[in-house]
Design an enzyme around this catalytic site. Structure first.
Site, PDB file in Angstrom:
ATOM      1  N   CYS A   1      10.448 -96.211   9.331  1.00 27.20           N
ATOM      2  CA  CYS A   1      11.353 -96.074  10.481  1.00 27.20           C
ATOM      3  C   CYS A   1      11.876 -94.635  10.595  1.00 27.20           C
ATOM      4  CB  CYS A   1      12.514 -97.056  10.348  1.00 27.20           C
ATOM      5  SG  CYS A   1      13.638 -96.977  11.745  1.00 27.20           S
TER       6      CYS A   1
ATOM      7  N   CYS B   1      19.495 -94.177   8.958  1.00 25.45           N
ATOM      8  CA  CYS B   1      20.620 -95.030   8.534  1.00 25.45           C
ATOM      9  C   CYS B   1      20.744 -94.939   7.005  1.00 25.45           C
ATOM     10  CB  CYS B   1      20.385 -96.472   8.956  1.00 25.45           C
ATOM     11  SG  CYS B   1      19.886 -96.623  10.697  1.00 25.45           S
TER      12      CYS B   1
ATOM     13  N   CYS C   1      19.627 -97.664   4.465  1.00 28.43           N
ATOM     14  CA  CYS C   1      18.420 -98.469   4.702  1.00 28.43           C
ATOM     15  C   CYS C   1      17.190 -98.007   3.930  1.00 28.43           C
ATOM     16  CB  CYS C   1      18.105 -98.504   6.189  1.00 28.43           C
ATOM     17  SG  CYS C   1      16.712 -99.599   6.548  1.00 28.43           S
TER      18      CYS C   1
ATOM     19  N   CYS D   1      14.909-115.399  11.588  1.00 25.69           N
ATOM     20  CA  CYS D   1      15.177-114.086  12.158  1.00 25.69           C
ATOM     21  C   CYS D   1      14.101-113.084  11.748  1.00 25.69           C
ATOM     22  CB  CYS D   1      16.555-113.607  11.701  1.00 25.69           C
ATOM     23  SG  CYS D   1      16.948-111.970  12.335  1.00 25.69           S
TER      24      CYS D   1
ATOM     25  N   CYS E   1      15.495-115.608  16.247  1.00 22.02           N
ATOM     26  CA  CYS E   1      16.310-114.410  16.376  1.00 22.02           C
ATOM     27  C   CYS E   1      15.397-113.224  16.062  1.00 22.02           C
ATOM     28  CB  CYS E   1      17.460-114.488  15.361  1.00 22.02           C
ATOM     29  SG  CYS E   1      18.515-113.023  15.342  1.00 22.02           S
TER      30      CYS E   1
ATOM     31  N   CYS F   1      23.861-111.543  18.328  1.00 18.87           N
ATOM     32  CA  CYS F   1      24.155-111.580  16.901  1.00 18.87           C
ATOM     33  C   CYS F   1      24.481-110.138  16.526  1.00 18.87           C
ATOM     34  CB  CYS F   1      22.934-112.079  16.133  1.00 18.87           C
ATOM     35  SG  CYS F   1      23.140-111.988  14.343  1.00 18.87           S
TER      36      CYS F   1
ATOM     37  N   ARG G   1      28.454-114.974   9.389  1.00 17.89           N
ATOM     38  CA  ARG G   1      27.435-115.104   8.338  1.00 17.89           C
ATOM     39  C   ARG G   1      27.733-114.207   7.142  1.00 17.89           C
ATOM     40  NH1 ARG G   1      23.224-114.032  11.140  1.00 17.89           N
ATOM     41  NH2 ARG G   1      23.357-116.139  11.915  1.00 17.89           N
TER      42      ARG G   1
END
Ligand code: SAM
Ligand code: DTB
Ligand code: SF4
Length: 336
Positions: free
Chosen positions: A73, A77, A80, A117, A148, A208, A281
C-alpha cells in the site's frame, strides 16, 4: 395570499455553504472528555445502563476478517504493516479470486460468524478493482453472511456499485482525533476520510467507522476521536470498531509504550454512551489483551468482536478460546 418577510426571503436566497462532509455537534469534545474523567465505576455503570436500553446485553456479534489484497500500500499510516514505506517482512499479494473467498466465507459461517469483512490494502481502488470486489461481495452474500468491505478511499459511483452487489457495510475509519491524525499519516488527510464516509452514506450503505487507540494520543485526543464519530451526520456510524494498536515490528509505532488497559475500557464505554444504538466492536488487539480486560469491555458495552485466527495480517485469538471465553461470561453469539 401568503406574505414573505424580507428576512425570510433573504434566508432562503442565501446559499448555504456546502457541508464539509457533515458533522453535527451532538457531543462537544469537552462533554466527551468529561465522560472519560468520570470515576471508573460511574462510567461503566452509565455505559452498561445505556447498553441495556438499546441491546440484548448477552449478545455478541462475530465478524470475520479476510485480507483479500495484502500489502504494497502506498499510504504511510504509521501503525500499518501493509504500507510500502515500512519493512515489516510482509509479502504483497494480488486480489484474491472468487473461489478462495467463497471457501473462507463458508468456513467463517460454519464457525458461527454472521458478518464477513474483506480488507484490501489500497489507497483507493480503481474502477476495475471495485467491479472485482463487487463480485466477491455477491459471493459472500450468497453464503448468507452480512458483507462488509474496506478498500480505502472511494470515488464517485464506487459505493453504488458495491451497494448494488449487496454490500451491507463499508468500513472506513477516522482512526484518530483531527489534531493527532497528522502525527500518524501524511499521505491523505482527515477530510479525505470524511468525503469517503459521505459517499458511503449517500449510496445508502451502512457505515462502519471507528479508530485506533494506544498510538500515543492523549486522553483528550481519544475524546476528540469519539466526538468526531458521534457527531457524524446525518447520524453516527451503525458500526464502530475500536482497535487497540497492534504493534508491528518495522512500523514507526512498533515501540509505542503500552496504553493502560483501563483506558481502553474507558474508550469503549464512552463510545457506547455517545453512540447508543451502534454496534461497538472490540476490534484489533484482543490477542494481547487478558480475558479480564475483554470482560470489562463487554461490561462497558462492546457487543461485537473480530472472530477467527487472523485479523488482516496479524493474529487474533483462537476460535475455541473465544467460544470458551464467551461461554464463561454467559455471552452468546448473535444469530443470523
Ligand atoms: N486500506 C484501507 C484503509 O486504510 O482505508 C483498508 C484497510 S486498513 C488495514 C483498515 C483499518 O485497520 C485501519 O483504518 C486501521 O484502523 C486498522 N489497522 C491497521 N493496522 C492496525 C494495527 N497495527 N493496529 C490496529 N489497527 C490497525
Ligand atoms: C478495523 O477497524 N479493524 C480491522 C478492520 N477494520 C479492517 C483491521 C485490523 C487490522 C489489524 C492489523 C492487521 O492485522 O494487519
Ligand atoms: Fe494502506 Fe490501509 Fe494500511 Fe493505511 S491502513 S497503509 S491505507 S492498508
Amino acid at each position: 395570499m401568503t406574505t414573505t418577510t424580507l428576512t425570510e426571503h433573504a434566508v432562503r436566497l442565501v446559499p448555504r455553504p456546502a457541508p464539509a462532509a457533515a458533522t453535527t455537534e451532538r457531543w462537544s469534545v469537552d462533554a466527551v472528555a468529561a465522560l472519560f474523567d468520570l470515576p471508573f465505576s460511574d462510567l461503566i455503570h452509565r455505559a452498561q445502563t445505556v447498553h441495556r436500553e438499546h441491546h440484548d446485553p448477552a449478545e455478541v456479534e462475530l465478524a470475520t476478517l479476510l485480507s483479500v489484497k495484502t500489502g504494497g500500500c502506498p499510504e504511510d499510516c504509521g501503525y500499518c504493516p501493509q504500507s510500502v514505506h515500512f519493512d515489516t517482512g510482509l509479502t504483497a499479494g494480488k486480489l484474491m479470486g472468487v473461489e478462495a473467498v467463497r471457501e473462507a466465507a463458508q468456513r467463517a459461517k460454519q464457525a458461527g460468524a454472521t458478518r464477513f469483512c474483506m480488507g484490501a490494502a489500497w489507497r483507493a481502488p480503481k474502477d476495475r478493482d471495485v467491479d472485482a470486489v463487487a463480485e466477491l461481495v455477491r459471493t459472500v452474500k450468497a453464503e448468507g453472511l452480512e458483507a462488509c468491505a474496506t478498500l480505502g478511499m472511494l470515488a464517485e459511483g464506487h459505493a453504488e456499485t458495491l451497494r448494488d452487489a449487496g454490500l451491507d457495510y463499508y468500513n472506513h475509519n477516522l482512526d484518530s482525533a483531527p489534531d493527532f491524525y497528522g502525527e500518524v499519516i501524511t499521505t491523505r488527510d482527515y477530510q479525505d476520510r470524511l468525503d469517503t464516509l459521505e459517499r458511503v452514506r449517500g449510496a445508502g450503505v451502512k457505515v462502519c467507522c471507528g479508530g485506533i487507540v494506544g498510538m500515543g494520543e492523549s486522553r483528550r485526543q481519544r475524546a476528540g476521536l469519539v466526538a468526531q464519530l458521534a457527531n457524524l451526520a446525518p447520524d453516527y456510524p451503525e458500526s464502530v470498531p475500536i482497535n487497540h494498536l497492534v504493534k508491528v515490528q518495522g512500523t514507526p509505532l512498533a515501540d509505542q509504550p503500552d496504553l493502560d488497559p483501563l483506558e481502553f475500557v474507558r474508550t469503549i464505554a464512552v463510545a457506547r454512551i455517545t453512540m447508543p444504538r451502534a454496534r461497538v466492536r472490540l476490534s484489533a488487539g484482543r490477542q494481547q489483551m487478558s480475558e479480564a480486560v475483554q470482560a470489562l469491555c463487554f461490561l462497558a458495552g462492546a457487543n461485537s468482536i473480530f472472530y477467527g485466527e487472523k485479523l488482516l495480517t496479524t493474529g487474533n485469538p483462537d476460535v475455541a478460546a473465544d467460544m470458551d471465553m464467551l461461554a464463561k461470561l454467559g455471552l452468546r453469539p448473535r444469530r443470523a
